[in-house]
Design a protein around this motif. Sequence first.
Motif: not given
Length: 161
Positions: A30-37, A54-55, A61-62, A137-141
Amino acid sequence: MIYDEVTQDRTEAGSGNCTEATIASILRVPLVSVPDLWTGSFEEPRSDERWLALHAWLKKQGKKIAYIEYKNTYPRLIYPEVYGELQDVVRVDRPHGVAGISPNGVPHYCVGLNGKVVWDPNPSRKGLAQYNGLLFIIDNDKLYEHMQSWPTVSMVWGPEA
């Protein structure tokens, strides 16, 4: 569908939330779950505190943001050098953010897939007139480190925080 069609609920130039709606679409949350920028006006840039929030939210969430800024603005989504590099390390057939300028002349984000804008979170659905970056949006360093070495783009986000 492999992304949600989240519509931004603030559309005023300079205080809209197209970035948040794009991220929500990609992550299927949901949009409300993403921090406001936005801090509230076009003259005030997005604060580092808000990007760090946001980070931090993504890190729980990894995940991590990798933003690729084109060194020039292009009239199509992915120019050949970047597309070749992307194909080597990123699945461009997965949803990602596309940054650019809207037909109204303001910075804007949309959802991209396979080199095309597939969802504009703005209710006008006009898309982008110019393209100047991609947001993954990645999960691989290791992928993140590899992307930083590309000569044709500039990595501008993705702190280690």
